[in-house]
Design a protein around this motif. Structure first.
Motif, PDB file in Angstrom:
ATOM      1  N   SER A   7       0.857  -1.175   0.000  1.00 36.40           N
ATOM      2  CA  SER A   7       0.000   0.000   0.000  1.00 36.40           C
ATOM      3  C   SER A   7       0.899   1.232   0.000  1.00 36.40           C
ATOM      4  O   SER A   7       2.108   1.131   0.248  1.00 36.40           O
ATOM      5  CB  SER A   7      -0.904   0.024   1.241  1.00 36.40           C
ATOM      6  OG  SER A   7      -0.167   0.433   2.376  1.00 36.40           O
ATOM      7  N   PRO A   8       0.338   2.416  -0.248  1.00 38.93           N
ATOM      8  CA  PRO A   8       1.161   3.627  -0.194  1.00 38.93           C
ATOM      9  C   PRO A   8       1.758   3.882   1.189  1.00 38.93           C
ATOM     10  O   PRO A   8       2.684   4.681   1.316  1.00 38.93           O
ATOM     11  CB  PRO A   8       0.179   4.737  -0.580  1.00 38.93           C
ATOM     12  CG  PRO A   8      -0.883   4.057  -1.360  1.00 38.93           C
ATOM     13  CD  PRO A   8      -1.023   2.707  -0.737  1.00 38.93           C
ATOM     14  N   ASP A   9       1.221   3.213   2.203  1.00 36.16           N
ATOM     15  CA  ASP A   9       1.700   3.427   3.562  1.00 36.16           C
ATOM     16  C   ASP A   9       2.811   2.459   3.963  1.00 36.16           C
ATOM     17  O   ASP A   9       3.315   2.524   5.094  1.00 36.16           O
ATOM     18  CB  ASP A   9       0.544   3.310   4.557  1.00 36.16           C
ATOM     19  CG  ASP A   9      -0.523   4.381   4.317  1.00 36.16           C
ATOM     20  OD1 ASP A   9      -0.132   5.566   4.167  1.00 36.16           O
ATOM     21  OD2 ASP A   9      -1.706   4.039   4.251  1.00 36.16           O
ATOM     22  N   GLN A  10       3.217   1.568   3.063  1.00 34.14           N
ATOM     23  CA  GLN A  10       4.315   0.648   3.379  1.00 34.14           C
ATOM     24  C   GLN A  10       5.637   1.400   3.440  1.00 34.14           C
ATOM     25  O   GLN A  10       5.879   2.339   2.659  1.00 34.14           O
ATOM     26  CB  GLN A  10       4.415  -0.461   2.329  1.00 34.14           C
ATOM     27  CG  GLN A  10       5.473  -1.511   2.650  1.00 34.14           C
ATOM     28  CD  GLN A  10       5.514  -2.626   1.624  1.00 34.14           C
ATOM     29  OE1 GLN A  10       4.801  -2.584   0.604  1.00 34.14           O
ATOM     30  NE2 GLN A  10       6.336  -3.634   1.866  1.00 34.14           N
ATOM     31  N   ARG A  11       6.514   1.007   4.374  1.00 36.33           N
ATOM     32  CA  ARG A  11       7.839   1.638   4.483  1.00 36.33           C
ATOM     33  C   ARG A  11       8.645   1.370   3.215  1.00 36.33           C
ATOM     34  O   ARG A  11       8.696   0.245   2.718  1.00 36.33           O
ATOM     35  CB  ARG A  11       8.608   1.090   5.689  1.00 36.33           C
ATOM     36  CG  ARG A  11       8.111   1.542   7.033  1.00 36.33           C
ATOM     37  CD  ARG A  11       8.905   0.906   8.162  1.00 36.33           C
ATOM     38  NE  ARG A  11      10.325   1.247   8.099  1.00 36.33           N
ATOM     39  CZ  ARG A  11      11.292   0.392   7.736  1.00 36.33           C
ATOM     40  NH1 ARG A  11      10.991  -0.855   7.388  1.00 36.33           N
ATOM     41  NH2 ARG A  11      12.553   0.771   7.731  1.00 36.33           N
ATOM     42  N   VAL A  12       9.291   2.411   2.709  1.00 41.87           N
ATOM     43  CA  VAL A  12      10.088   2.266   1.497  1.00 41.87           C
ATOM     44  C   VAL A  12      11.249   1.297   1.711  1.00 41.87           C
ATOM     45  O   VAL A  12      11.640   0.562   0.803  1.00 41.87           O
ATOM     46  CB  VAL A  12      10.617   3.646   1.038  1.00 41.87           C
ATOM     47  CG1 VAL A  12      11.752   3.489   0.039  1.00 41.87           C
ATOM     48  CG2 VAL A  12       9.502   4.433   0.389  1.00 41.87           C
ATOM     49  N   GLY A  13      11.804   1.275   2.911  1.00 41.03           N
ATOM     50  CA  GLY A  13      12.917   0.380   3.204  1.00 41.03           C
ATOM     51  C   GLY A  13      12.580  -1.083   3.043  1.00 41.03           C
ATOM     52  O   GLY A  13      13.474  -1.935   2.952  1.00 41.03           O
ATOM     53  N   GLU A  14      11.278  -1.411   3.004  1.00 37.43           N
ATOM     54  CA  GLU A  14      10.845  -2.807   2.851  1.00 37.43           C
ATOM     55  C   GLU A  14      10.703  -3.212   1.385  1.00 37.43           C
ATOM     56  O   GLU A  14      10.505  -4.391   1.090  1.00 37.43           O
ATOM     57  CB  GLU A  14       9.508  -3.017   3.574  1.00 37.43           C
ATOM     58  CG  GLU A  14       9.582  -2.773   5.082  1.00 37.43           C
ATOM     59  CD  GLU A  14       8.211  -2.796   5.739  1.00 37.43           C
ATOM     60  OE1 GLU A  14       7.216  -2.920   4.988  1.00 37.43           O
ATOM     61  OE2 GLU A  14       8.142  -2.671   6.971  1.00 37.43           O
ATOM     62  N   LEU A  15      10.823  -2.252   0.464  1.00 28.96           N
ATOM     63  CA  LEU A  15      10.644  -2.554  -0.955  1.00 28.96           C
ATOM     64  C   LEU A  15      11.941  -3.084  -1.562  1.00 28.96           C
ATOM     65  O   LEU A  15      13.030  -2.905  -1.018  1.00 28.96           O
ATOM     66  CB  LEU A  15      10.212  -1.290  -1.720  1.00 28.96           C
ATOM     67  CG  LEU A  15       8.943  -0.580  -1.263  1.00 28.96           C
ATOM     68  CD1 LEU A  15       8.626   0.570  -2.215  1.00 28.96           C
ATOM     69  CD2 LEU A  15       7.758  -1.530  -1.163  1.00 28.96           C
ATOM     70  N   SER A  16      11.810  -3.708  -2.731  1.00 28.57           N
ATOM     71  CA  SER A  16      12.986  -4.150  -3.475  1.00 28.57           C
ATOM     72  C   SER A  16      13.752  -2.945  -3.988  1.00 28.57           C
ATOM     73  O   SER A  16      13.223  -1.823  -4.054  1.00 28.57           O
ATOM     74  CB  SER A  16      12.568  -5.025  -4.656  1.00 28.57           C
ATOM     75  OG  SER A  16      11.876  -4.241  -5.618  1.00 28.57           O
ATOM     76  N   GLY A  17      15.016  -3.177  -4.386  1.00 27.68           N
ATOM     77  CA  GLY A  17      15.833  -2.090  -4.907  1.00 27.68           C
ATOM     78  C   GLY A  17      15.207  -1.419  -6.113  1.00 27.68           C
ATOM     79  O   GLY A  17      15.241  -0.194  -6.252  1.00 27.68           O
TER      80      GLY A  17
END
Length: 503
Positions: free
Chosen positions: A396-406
């Protein structure tokens, strides 16, 4: 010649990374040995193994014929291995003389420091190398070039058997380079083994006897410098088959997104920054992708930073849509419509603890606010638009960016920049550190942005990516423009030839 320091089958690993694998290196008395390779090739790691900063996981070191295992840099220095790093590692608050004789200061018969003798010896030592400065001044009051020369003179005067010079000319004026080479010649004549690390081809062919080329932590070539032609050296560093590149170069290149003849959106002229850029010119038309080609240290990132206002200019001008960018700052460049995707997204880009939403709208908040209040509805609309357009995969838009893939982190950064409705997009290594699938998505996205009329500057260490993704390539070497390749000349053969050409 007698071997002074021999590294055999050196291996060094870090978590998830093989930094060195089966590396051999022999440094001989009275010989200058070049160590070359692109960023991440393993040069710095190898130097740290040779100087006791790292202990190798595999392999052996022999010093003067005896096996050694240095417990730290002090042990390596005691054995006669002296290193001059690109960043001067002396004591800036102390005098020039104190730095020259640090740890070996002359003393009076009462055991006190003999400042008079030290100053006289320092003046004589530097004078013998053509360096004339007041040795009682604090080192920090001198220019970086003189500080570098003091560091080299100190290394030469410590009776070292091995001297390692890591990018020693990066801060030097041309006359200082000549002085440095005079010191290197004296070291050679005195039987000292010199390891010379530099990305400047002219220097390597001028001063070095042997060369070892590293790529991905492995030795890919070692032998006499004069037996390795420049073009083959560049191809070897980059891992390209020279004959294959020449065959590819014979094929006409058809640009996929060539810009129509139009007035440039971006015109950067005469960009000059001391020791970094020398009269660099870059022009980009609407819908055009211009690549910056060059080896490590060529000035690619510096050019992008200068255009973006993040590197103050000594001379030159940047115009966007015919208007000069006044102020020479990041803010002024952004107001003019210039945005930069930085090389290191983790250090200079994403805020890992903030959400996807917060990272995307960060730069657009001033435009979204009214009377100091930011509309959540307008935020949601922008975030939804760019998450769909850039195909950002997040819970979701509220997910922490640090948790996303590169790859998705890179897309979030691109979304943030595009929120600002830029005219010029500077991309510094946009696909570094992301997987193959994400890389293809980012490359396709850049093409789409160019087709929409955006002016794009592309930097990549992967020559294939620069060639395939660019309508034109500005080739840089040592902070200068060598040539601009366009049309059928946008191919790897022409790019390698430009980089290897003598000047």
């Amino acid at each position: 010649m007698d071997s002074v320091l021999v590294a055999t089958a050196i291996g060094k690993r870090f978590p998830g990374v093989i930094a060195l694998s089966d590396v051999d290196l022999t440094l001989r008395a009275g010989e200058v040995h070049a160590l070359v390779g692109e960023n991440g090739a393993g040069k710095s790691t190898l130097i740290k193994v040779l100087t006791g900063v790292y202990t190798p996981d595999e392999g052996t070191l022999h010093h003067l014929g005896r096996p050694v295992r240095f417990g730290g840099p002090a042990e390596a220095q005691a054995a006669g291995i002296s290193t001059v790093y690109q960043e001067v590692n002396l004591v800036p608050m102390q005098s020039v003389a104190s730095n020259l004789f640090l740890g070996r200061e002359p003393r009076t018969r009462f055991g006190l420091l003999d400042f008079r003798a030290m100053n006289e010896a320092a003046t004589q030592l530097l004078g013998s190398y053509g360096i004339r400065v007041d040795v009682t001044r604090p080192l920090r009051t001198l220019g970086m070039g003189v500080q570098q020369m003091v560091a080299v003179a100190r290394a030469a005067d410590t009776r070292a058997r091995v001297v390692i010079l890591d990018e020693p000319t990066s801060s030097l004026e041309p006359r200082e380079v000549d002085t440095l080479f005079g010191i290197v010649e004296r070291l050679r004549a005195d039987g000292v083994a010199v390891l010379y690390v530099s990305h400047r081809l002219d220097e390597l062919y001028r001063i070095c006897d042997q060369v070892t080329v590293l790529r991905d932590g492995r030795v890919v070539h070692s032998g006499p410098m004069d037996e390795l032609p420049r073009l083959r050296l560049v191809a070897t560093m980059l891992g390209r088959d020279l004959e294959e590149v020449r065959r590819e170069g014979a094929t006409k290149f058809e640009g996929e997104h060539a810009a129509e003849e139009a007035a440039p959106v971006l015109a950067a002229t005469g960009l000059t920054v001391k020791h970094r850029l020398d009269s660099v010119e870059v022009t980009v038309r609407p819908g055009e992708i211009v690549g910056l080609g060059g080896l490590l240290g060529a000035g690619r990132s510096e050019t992008a930073l200068a255009i973006a206002g993040a590197l103050p200019l000594d001379d030159g001008e940047v115009t966007v849509a015919g208007r000069s960018v006044r102020g020479g700052s990041v803010a002024a460049a952004m107001r003019a419509g210039v945005v930069l995707l930085p090389e290191d997204r983790k250090a200079d880009g994403i805020l890992p603890d903030l959400s996807v939403r917060e990272n995307i709208v960060l730069a657009a908040l001033p435009r979204l606010s009214a009377a100091g209040l930011v509309s959540r509805r307008r935020q949601d609309s922008i975030v939804e638009t760019f998450m769909q357009r850039l195909r950002i995969k997040a819970a979701s838009p509220d997910q922490r960016v640090g948790e996303l893939s590169g790859g998705n982190q890179q897309k979030v950064l691109l979304a943030r920049l595009l929120c600002m409705q830029p005219k010029v997009l500077l991309l510094d290594e946009p696909t570094r550190g992301i997987d193959v699938g994400a890389k293809a998505e980012v490359q396709a996205l850049v093409d789409e942005l160019a087709k929409d009329g955006l002016a794009v500057v592309l930097i990549s260490s992967e020559f294939e990516e620069v060639v395939e993704g660019s309508d034109a390539i500005v080739v840089l070497r040592e902070g200068r423009v060598v040539t601009r390749l366009e049309g059928a000349d946008v191919n790897e053969a022409s790019l390698l030839a430009a980089l290897a050409e003598e000047h």
